[in-house]
Design an enzyme around this catalytic site. Structure first.
Site, mmCIF file in Angstrom:
data_model
loop_
_atom_site.group_PDB
_atom_site.id
_atom_site.type_symbol
_atom_site.label_atom_id
_atom_site.label_comp_id
_atom_site.label_asym_id
_atom_site.label_seq_id
_atom_site.Cartn_x
_atom_site.Cartn_y
_atom_site.Cartn_z
ATOM 1 N N LYS A 179 0.858 -1.194 0.000
ATOM 2 C CA LYS A 179 0.000 0.000 0.000
ATOM 3 C C LYS A 179 0.888 1.237 0.000
ATOM 4 O O LYS A 179 1.876 1.300 0.738
ATOM 5 C CB LYS A 179 -0.929 0.018 1.212
ATOM 6 C CG LYS A 179 -1.825 1.272 1.219
ATOM 7 C CD LYS A 179 -3.018 1.141 2.159
ATOM 8 C CE LYS A 179 -2.687 1.551 3.568
ATOM 9 N NZ LYS A 179 -3.908 1.769 4.376
ATOM 10 N N GLN A 209 -11.847 9.272 9.345
ATOM 11 C CA GLN A 209 -11.709 8.123 10.261
ATOM 12 C C GLN A 209 -12.834 8.100 11.292
ATOM 13 O O GLN A 209 -13.300 7.033 11.702
ATOM 14 C CB GLN A 209 -10.345 8.115 10.958
ATOM 15 C CG GLN A 209 -9.150 8.207 10.020
ATOM 16 C CD GLN A 209 -9.277 7.348 8.786
ATOM 17 O OE1 GLN A 209 -9.690 6.181 8.860
ATOM 18 N NE2 GLN A 209 -8.928 7.897 7.628
ATOM 19 N N GLY A 225 -5.530 8.621 15.824
ATOM 20 C CA GLY A 225 -4.871 9.661 15.037
ATOM 21 C C GLY A 225 -3.356 9.589 15.007
ATOM 22 O O GLY A 225 -2.745 9.926 13.995
ATOM 23 N N ALA A 226 -2.734 9.168 16.097
ATOM 24 C CA ALA A 226 -1.269 9.174 16.140
ATOM 25 C C ALA A 226 -0.723 7.988 15.358
ATOM 26 O O ALA A 226 -0.795 6.847 15.803
ATOM 27 C CB ALA A 226 -0.786 9.128 17.585
ATOM 28 N N ASP A 227 -0.207 8.276 14.175
ATOM 29 C CA ASP A 227 0.326 7.216 13.322
ATOM 30 C C ASP A 227 1.588 7.679 12.619
ATOM 31 O O ASP A 227 1.917 7.205 11.535
ATOM 32 C CB ASP A 227 -0.737 6.755 12.310
ATOM 33 C CG ASP A 227 -1.142 7.873 11.368
ATOM 34 O OD1 ASP A 227 -0.750 9.033 11.613
ATOM 35 O OD2 ASP A 227 -1.822 7.591 10.370
ATOM 36 N N LYS A 256 3.352 12.542 16.713
ATOM 37 C CA LYS A 256 1.909 12.729 16.915
ATOM 38 C C LYS A 256 1.487 12.154 18.271
ATOM 39 O O LYS A 256 1.972 11.091 18.680
ATOM 40 C CB LYS A 256 1.119 12.004 15.817
ATOM 41 C CG LYS A 256 1.085 12.730 14.468
ATOM 42 C CD LYS A 256 0.197 11.921 13.517
ATOM 43 C CE LYS A 256 -0.123 12.645 12.236
ATOM 44 N NZ LYS A 256 -0.948 11.801 11.339
ATOM 45 N N SER A 278 -3.682 2.474 17.772
ATOM 46 C CA SER A 278 -3.747 1.995 16.385
ATOM 47 C C SER A 278 -2.806 2.798 15.497
ATOM 48 O O SER A 278 -2.886 4.031 15.459
ATOM 49 C CB SER A 278 -5.182 2.162 15.884
ATOM 50 O OG SER A 278 -5.241 2.059 14.482
HETATM 51 N N1 LIG Z 1 -4.510 4.369 12.916
HETATM 52 C C1 LIG Z 1 -4.757 4.223 11.638
HETATM 53 O O1 LIG Z 1 -4.802 3.115 11.106
HETATM 54 C C2 LIG Z 1 -5.051 5.445 10.813
HETATM 55 C C3 LIG Z 1 -5.583 5.301 9.527
HETATM 56 C C4 LIG Z 1 -5.885 6.438 8.797
HETATM 57 C C5 LIG Z 1 -5.633 7.697 9.329
HETATM 58 N N2 LIG Z 1 -5.077 7.799 10.576
HETATM 59 C C6 LIG Z 1 -4.776 9.118 11.172
HETATM 60 O O2 LIG Z 1 -6.000 9.588 11.728
HETATM 61 C C7 LIG Z 1 -5.976 11.026 11.737
HETATM 62 C C8 LIG Z 1 -7.281 11.543 11.125
HETATM 63 O O3 LIG Z 1 -7.370 11.108 9.787
HETATM 64 P P1 LIG Z 1 -8.640 11.491 8.882
HETATM 65 O O4 LIG Z 1 -8.480 10.753 7.617
HETATM 66 O O5 LIG Z 1 -9.881 11.341 9.677
HETATM 67 O O6 LIG Z 1 -8.335 13.056 8.671
HETATM 68 P P2 LIG Z 1 -9.389 14.225 8.390
HETATM 69 O O7 LIG Z 1 -8.588 15.403 7.959
HETATM 70 O O8 LIG Z 1 -10.475 13.728 7.515
HETATM 71 O O9 LIG Z 1 -10.037 14.521 9.839
HETATM 72 C C9 LIG Z 1 -9.282 15.006 10.927
HETATM 73 C C10 LIG Z 1 -10.193 15.946 11.730
HETATM 74 O O10 LIG Z 1 -9.525 16.288 12.949
HETATM 75 C C11 LIG Z 1 -9.831 17.660 13.229
HETATM 76 N N3 LIG Z 1 -8.836 18.180 14.152
HETATM 77 C C12 LIG Z 1 -7.549 18.487 13.904
HETATM 78 N N4 LIG Z 1 -6.947 18.896 15.025
HETATM 79 C C13 LIG Z 1 -7.883 18.862 16.018
HETATM 80 C C14 LIG Z 1 -7.876 19.185 17.386
HETATM 81 N N5 LIG Z 1 -6.772 19.629 17.973
HETATM 82 N N6 LIG Z 1 -9.019 19.040 18.096
HETATM 83 C C15 LIG Z 1 -10.164 18.594 17.494
HETATM 84 N N7 LIG Z 1 -10.217 18.280 16.178
HETATM 85 C C16 LIG Z 1 -9.093 18.403 15.457
HETATM 86 C C17 LIG Z 1 -9.816 18.320 11.854
HETATM 87 O O11 LIG Z 1 -10.513 19.560 11.848
HETATM 88 C C18 LIG Z 1 -10.501 17.253 10.995
HETATM 89 O O12 LIG Z 1 -11.898 17.444 10.913
HETATM 90 C C19 LIG Z 1 -4.702 11.435 10.995
HETATM 91 O O13 LIG Z 1 -3.697 11.740 11.938
HETATM 92 C C20 LIG Z 1 -4.333 10.187 10.211
HETATM 93 O O14 LIG Z 1 -2.952 10.117 9.952
HETATM 94 C C21 LIG Z 1 -4.786 6.706 11.314
#
Ligand SMILES: NC(=O)c1ccc[n+]([C@@H]2O[C@H](COP(=O)([O-])OP(=O)(O)OC[C@H]3O[C@@H](n4cnc5c(N)ncnc54)[C@H](O)[C@@H]3O)[C@@H](O)[C@H]2O)c1
Length: 330
Positions: A68, A139, A223-225, A229, A296
């Site tokens: 991927k 997510q 979120g932390a990935d 983070k 995660s």
């Molecule tokens: N663990 C995993 O397998 C996995 C998979 C995909 C994405 N992620 C991570 O998850 C996170 C979110 O991804 P996504 O695709 O949903 O992104 P996204 O941009 O669609 O959504 C993130 C949201 O978080 C909000 N946000 C940012 N900082 C904030 C804060 N301090 N307080 C409150 N809200 C806040 C933003 O406004 C946004 O709406 C990213 O860090 C991404 O790298 C992790």
């Protein structure tokens, strides 16, 4: 021949039940040692990053390997693009032949939601009724879909630093599910109300303080990935049973990466992996008052297990385009 599958074709096949079943197979395979998965490699960029993730999994009826290529650009929603976009290649481990060349964006979102659902199924209290969500992006949507499949959630509490995004997820959730949906002004109100808390932001600083987390709460820290983070006060982790998806990835880039590197958490405070719990090698939740955290980072074997099921179903339906990239049949 390789089957090319676009996002629109993949969405005809994907649903959360399929994703939850694939997540269970992936983490069971992990727990039983049926995977080969080097940690993902990162390409850091000024506005985000790319990750190359590759590995192999022995599923009950298939042996699959693949790759991927996935980005994370948190500023993308401002230019009308998803933060996370991905491409997945599936290959035959016996010969290397390519089976599929597919969009990986929705598979990533569904498999991430399903991992959160699986973690909630083994770590949260069975009577969890209130789901708090911090970060109202892509997510968050699949986390809500998955947690609602495994627990009797009656209320979803949503907050985001961008009010418009929080409002839009509140409306979407209220329209999609028979639950009460509440907009919370801050992470504090969200965390204090939650039996299950999802954090799904790209934050580089803790958003959730220890004193807001009630005994018995389960947290999906999504979120932390990437290195640097973090979403949780290290004191939340210190008070919790911490279950990672993969130790090497979590130490490098998961919720535990910053506190471990600063000496605020010790490696021995990590309880185990979700795969070990799913395989029955370690108990999940043991007491109602325990605080549990699923850290995660996202594993390629989740993508391969779900990607394989999508490929299999799409091929059976005759969807997608067969392409002979190498010209072997000419
Ligand atoms: N663990 C995993 O397998 C996995 C998979 C995909 C994405 N992620 C991570 O998850 C996170 C979110 O991804 P996504 O695709 O949903 O992104 P996204 O941009 O669609 O959504 C993130 C949201 O978080 C909000 N946000 C940012 N900082 C904030 C804060 N301090 N307080 C409150 N809200 C806040 C933003 O406004 C946004 O709406 C990213 O860090 C991404 O790298 C992790």
């Amino acid at each position: 021949m390789s089957l090319i599958l676009t996002a629109a074709e993949i969405l005809k096949v994907l649903d959360m039940d399929l994703a939850l079943a694939a997540a269970r197979e992936a983490f069971l395979a992990y727990g039983e040692g049926r995977v080969n998965m080097p940690p993902k490699a990162y390409l850091s960029l000024a506005q985000g990053d790319f990750r190359a993730m590759y590995g192999e999994i022995f599923l009950p009826e298939a042996h699959v390997c693949g790759l991927k290529w996935v980005n994370v650009h948190p500023g993308n929603p401002q230019v009308g693009l998803p933060t996370v976009m991905a491409k997945i290649l599936l290959n035959d481990p016996e010969t290397g032949r390519e089976w599929a060349d597919m969009d990986g964006t929705h598979i990533t979102n569904y498999r991430t939601g399903a991992a959160g659902g699986l973690a909630a199924a083994v770590l949260s209290r069975p009577d969890s009724r209130r789901l708090g969500v911090i970060g109202a992006g892509a997510q968050a949507r699949t986390q809500i879909a998955a947690v609602l499949k495994v627990r009797p959630i009656e209320e979803v509490i949503i907050c985001d630093c961008a009010l418009a995004r929080a409002r839009s997820l509140v409306e979407e959730t209220a329209a999609a599910y028979p639950v009460k949906v509440t907009l919370a002004p801050t992470p504090q109100e969200t965390a204090q109300a939650a039996d299950i808390l999802v954090t799904a932001t790209p934050s580089m600083a803790p958003l959730v303080s220890r004193e807001w987390v009630r005994p018995g709460t389960h947290i999906n820290a999504i979120g932390a990935d990437a290195p640097g983070k973090q979403e949780l006060d290290p004191a939340v982790l210190a008070a919790a049973k911490i279950v990672v998806d993969d130790w090497a990835q979590a130490r490098h880039s998961g919720e535990i990466n910053v506190p471990l590197s600063r000496g605020e958490l010790r490696p021995e405070q990590v309880y185990g992996s979700l795969g070990e719990v799913v395989a029955g090698k370690k108990p999940g939740r043991e007491r109602p008052e325990e605080i549990t955290v699923f850290d995660s980072t996202g594993l390629i074997i989740q993508d391969l297990a779900l990607g394989w099921e999508v490929y299999r179903r799409a091929r059976a339906q005759g969807w997608g385009e067969e392409k002979d990239f190498l010209g072997l049949s000419s």
